[in-house]
Design an enzyme around this catalytic site. Sequence first.
Site, PDB file in Angstrom:
ATOM      1  CG  ASP A 202      -1.741   1.173   1.415  1.00 41.23           C
ATOM      2  OD1 ASP A 202      -1.541   2.153   0.677  1.00 41.23           O
ATOM      3  OD2 ASP A 202      -2.612   1.164   2.301  1.00 41.23           O
ATOM      4  CB  THR A 228      -4.738   7.540  -1.425  1.00 42.47           C
ATOM      5  OG1 THR A 228      -3.450   7.955  -0.980  1.00 42.47           O
ATOM      6  CG2 THR A 228      -5.441   6.741  -0.344  1.00 42.47           C
ATOM      7  NE  ARG A 237      -9.943  14.097   0.503  1.00 39.48           N
ATOM      8  CZ  ARG A 237      -8.852  13.941   1.257  1.00 39.48           C
ATOM      9  NH1 ARG A 237      -8.615  12.782   1.836  1.00 39.48           N
ATOM     10  NH2 ARG A 237      -8.000  14.917   1.446  1.00 39.48           N
TER      11      ARG A 237
END
Length: 431
Positions: A202, A228, A237
């Site tokens: 991640d 992200t 976002r």
Amino acid sequence: MPIDLQAPLSLADPEIAAQIAFEAERQHDGLEMIASENFVSRAVLEATGTVFTNKYAEGYPGKRYYGGCEFADVIENIARDRARRIFGADHVNVQPHSGSQANAAAYMTLIQTGDTILGLDLAHGGHLTHGHKLNFSGKLYRIVPYQVSRETERINYDELEAIARRENPKVIVGGGSAYPRVWDFERMRSIADAVGAYLMVDMAHFAGLVAGGVHPSPVPHAHMVTTTTHKTLRGPRSGMAMCKAEFAQGLDRSVFPGQQGGPLMHVVAAKAVAFQEALQPEFHTYSQQTVNNARALAEALRGEGYRIVSGGTDTHLLLVDVFAKGMLGSEAEAALGKAGITVNKNAIPYDTNPPLKPSGVRFGTPALTTRGMREGEMRRIAGWIAEALTHRADDTCLRAIHKQVSALAEEFPLYGWLRQPVDEREMVLAD
Ligand code: DSN
């Protein structure tokens, strides 16, 4: 009151418009040092606020469950191609709404409920979705956390290997939200191979640094990489997942229909715009400066007598042990907030204090670097941080620091076209 579908936001809903204007002013006026935040370009912001918010596009390009997806298909294909070019991944899925959903889809692709995941302990810099007991990850899977070494506050890969051999995980997760050092992905993959586990990374925090070529890439080593898009990568976002070709179909199915319905096509459009920015040579310069700034800040805070967790940083973030200077992270966060410096309290490894009143503060430089600040500004800011923390009970002193902070912010303008003079906003409110 009749609904006027043509009215601009300022007239249609002045109450909300005012808060948005205040937020633009807040972002401009202070120093944003939350390590997971950044400022998107005008182009990314514009793409986010487009008519694609109206469009359902369940499915994937060329294979949708709705009509009228011809432009959505083009956008999603461009976003996927650009992401593949940035990271060199075999396959990319740009639909996850967030990093958490990307992680959920990644687990769903690789393992079954009840299988074992080895992830960095949240209290040592990991992430909720890497196995916190209250998160879906901790509820659906058997979690074995690994920790950083007490002496170095860095990951001890020999220890990680010993835990992996003992616990036989199906997935080993790398990456986290408060680990300031580079990861050894090659070693992690060899540990995963030795125990027959998948390696998942991640890279939400450092994806932009990977894109800019200033942090090792997990993509060649990991079976699955999630991220992200709004942190160092400086997009809207949202989230994204990448994998080796053999998992492509499984990943796509896990995102839709496994975890989500329709993608947020306006956000996919904005991701495409951000990826185009990340492909430019200037993005390398930006990423390098982000790391240089974090190092300069760490060095200057050390000079002010603060202990930096792990002795420094290789990335965009640093963890400072404020408890060693006699205060809680929560007290430090509040005082810095009054001085116009936005940060978050954070646990440090082997913290003896509770999560809401931890011993540390996390600082990050991605947002200030986007504004154009460099090492000189970091040193000035470190001086204000030290002064604010020393005088944390003195509101007059904190206000005086805030004035200096605002003056510095004014030198690095942000979203000028969004900011209205204060009296104009008050007039809207008064109406
Ligand atoms: N909440 C994010 C952070 O601040 O690091 C991680 O998802």
